[in-house]
Design a protein around this motif. Structure first.
Motif, PDB file in Angstrom:
ATOM      1  N   CYS A 125     -37.312   9.802 -24.161  1.00 22.89           N
ATOM      2  CA  CYS A 125     -38.705  10.233 -23.998  1.00 22.89           C
ATOM      3  C   CYS A 125     -39.447   9.516 -22.877  1.00 22.89           C
ATOM      4  O   CYS A 125     -40.517   9.973 -22.466  1.00 22.89           O
ATOM      5  N   SER A 126     -38.907   8.395 -22.401  1.00 25.41           N
ATOM      6  CA  SER A 126     -39.568   7.703 -21.292  1.00 25.41           C
ATOM      7  C   SER A 126     -39.076   8.207 -19.947  1.00 25.41           C
ATOM      8  O   SER A 126     -39.515   7.711 -18.895  1.00 25.41           O
ATOM      9  N   GLY A 127     -38.187   9.197 -19.938  1.00 21.79           N
ATOM     10  CA  GLY A 127     -37.540   9.628 -18.711  1.00 21.79           C
ATOM     11  C   GLY A 127     -38.486  10.159 -17.648  1.00 21.79           C
ATOM     12  O   GLY A 127     -38.257   9.948 -16.449  1.00 21.79           O
ATOM     13  N   ALA A 128     -39.543  10.860 -18.053  1.00 22.75           N
ATOM     14  CA  ALA A 128     -40.480  11.392 -17.061  1.00 22.75           C
ATOM     15  C   ALA A 128     -41.111  10.265 -16.264  1.00 22.75           C
ATOM     16  O   ALA A 128     -41.277  10.368 -15.034  1.00 22.75           O
ATOM     17  N   VAL A 129     -41.461   9.170 -16.946  1.00 24.53           N
ATOM     18  CA  VAL A 129     -42.060   8.033 -16.247  1.00 24.53           C
ATOM     19  C   VAL A 129     -41.029   7.378 -15.335  1.00 24.53           C
ATOM     20  O   VAL A 129     -41.341   6.977 -14.206  1.00 24.53           O
ATOM     21  N   ALA A 183     -38.674  22.302 -20.567  1.00 25.98           N
ATOM     22  CA  ALA A 183     -38.578  21.575 -19.302  1.00 25.98           C
ATOM     23  C   ALA A 183     -39.931  21.581 -18.607  1.00 25.98           C
ATOM     24  O   ALA A 183     -40.762  22.470 -18.835  1.00 25.98           O
ATOM     25  N   GLY A 184     -40.142  20.577 -17.763  1.00 24.09           N
ATOM     26  CA  GLY A 184     -41.363  20.490 -16.975  1.00 24.09           C
ATOM     27  C   GLY A 184     -41.055  19.940 -15.603  1.00 24.09           C
ATOM     28  O   GLY A 184     -39.998  19.321 -15.390  1.00 24.09           O
ATOM     29  N   ALA A 185     -41.960  20.144 -14.662  1.00 29.26           N
ATOM     30  CA  ALA A 185     -41.741  19.700 -13.289  1.00 29.26           C
ATOM     31  C   ALA A 185     -43.066  19.404 -12.615  1.00 29.26           C
ATOM     32  O   ALA A 185     -44.121  19.918 -13.021  1.00 29.26           O
ATOM     33  N   ASN A 309     -37.666  14.710 -22.604  1.00 39.07           N
ATOM     34  CA  ASN A 309     -38.077  14.409 -21.234  1.00 39.07           C
ATOM     35  C   ASN A 309     -39.094  15.390 -20.667  1.00 39.07           C
ATOM     36  O   ASN A 309     -39.676  15.138 -19.617  1.00 39.07           O
ATOM     37  N   ALA A 310     -39.326  16.498 -21.344  1.00 39.06           N
ATOM     38  CA  ALA A 310     -40.294  17.488 -20.855  1.00 39.06           C
ATOM     39  C   ALA A 310     -41.723  17.169 -21.285  1.00 39.06           C
ATOM     40  O   ALA A 310     -42.681  17.678 -20.689  1.00 39.06           O
TER      41      ALA A 310
END
Length: 355
Positions: A125-129, A183-185, A309-310
């Motif tokens: 869950c911290s992957g986006a950061v 997913a998000g971007a 991660n999204a």
């Protein structure tokens, strides 16, 4: 408002998200699993989630590559940017479609981006950061270039839909009602650029579980895969009690660290993007962190499910249309795998602040 001296900010030019299919409500899910929907509502508090597999047949309808492509297309359109302008892709996921080739490389191909650097992070869950932190380092070398930061997960690959759910203990059933796919971007730049939606200023990413057992473990094989090597070891295990206990503590530490790094007083913050775990736990953490302050929470997990991660991208997608000149936000993420606290501060673009 002055910003504390530090590393250059990440300029967010546009965001996009993607969810597979129609939302699956608690009644529909409970009927499929043979459980009372009231149990899901009371214990988890998540109302809907989206699955990349068909609940009845188990057939895969969307891959992670599909979802990341949709989210990236929307982010590029939101930023008014062309794929040919993208110099690099950083993709964070815990559930890649394959070990090789990476989903990041396949995504570049699907988008028609030739010659871009493609990085893939194995993360929770911290992957986006983490991905934004890598992007900031890359943009420091070439500030005027554009980067594409992506996060997504297809958690449903770990759901064994052919088993008798009445035999599963609550700790195992949690994974069937807690998680979802998506997913998000975000399109980012290291230099001021017209149309920037927000600035990500102070980024925090630290391992915080020294000497503490992992709160979650996800294997390389899926729930229906018998090749575990040591019998019928479960594909996903989670210490939900440890998550309930440690995440609020780490969230408070993270919030204090970000406020200190930014030099902000709590009362000057307008929005809080709290850790996304489940509808119920997120509400609890938001309430505890916001006592005495009028922060507006920006949350998505009760509608999207926990899609790993999204999640931060879905929160940013909801925040940016609300972010007015001079406003501020704090984004918090806590990963329970080996306890990682990660987050960042968000400010309106300087151009808007000076208007």
């Amino acid at each position: 408002m002055a910003r504390a001296v530090g590393a250059p900010p990440v300029h967010v030019l546009g965001t996009g998200t993607a969810l597979p299919g129609e939302p699956v409500g608690n009644d529909r899910l409970a009927h499929r699993l043979g459980l009372p929907s009231a149990w899901v509502e009371t214990f988890i508090g998540t109302r809907t989630r989206h699955f990349a597999v068909d609940l009845d047949s188990g057939r895969v309808r969307w891959t992670l590559e599909d979802l990341c492509t949709d989210a990236a297309d929307r982010a590029l359109a939101d930023a008014g940017a062309e794929p040919s302008e993208v110099a690099f892709i950083v993709l964070a996921t815990a559930t890649p479609d394959a070990l090789m080739p990476t989903t990041a490389a396949l995504l570049a191909d699907r988008l028609g981006i030739e010659g871009a650097a493609a990085y893939q992070l194995q993360s929770g869950c911290s992957g986006a950061v983490q991905a934004f932190a890598v992007a900031r380092a890359l943009l420091a070398v070439s500030p005027s270039g554009l980067g594409l930061v992506v996060g997504g997960d297809v958690c449903s690959k770990h759901l064994d839909l052919g088993q008798d759910f009445h035999e599963l203990p609550p700790g195992a059933l949690v994974n069937y009602v807690l998680f979802g796919d998506g997913a998000g971007a975000a399109v980012v730049s290291g230099a001021p650029r017209g149309g920037a939606r927000a600035l990500l200023t102070h980024l925090e990413h630290r391992a915080a579980g020294f000497g503490v057992p992992p709160g979650q473990r996800v294997e390389w094989f899926g729930a229906a895969d018998l090749r575990s090597g040591d019998g019928r070891r479960p594909a996903v295990t989670e210490d939900y009690k440890a998550v309930e206990h440690r995440v609020p503590v780490l969230a408070r530490q993270l919030l204090d660290a970000l406020l200190t790094a930014a030099g902000w007083r709590p009362e000057t913050v307008d929005y809080l993007l709290p850790p996304q775990l489940s509808g119920r736990m997120t509400e609890r953490i938001t309430s505890e962190l916001g006592q005495g302050f009028e922060w507006e929470p920006v949350s998505c997990v009760a509608e999207t499910g926990n899609n790993g991660n999204a999640l931060v991208f879905f929160q940013l997608d909801r925040l940016l249309p609300r972010l007015a000149p001079t406003q501020r936000a704090l984004a918090l993420a806590v990963e329970s795998s080996k306890w990682i606290r990660a987050g960042f501060t968000v400010e309106a673009p300087q151009e808007a602040s000076d208007a």
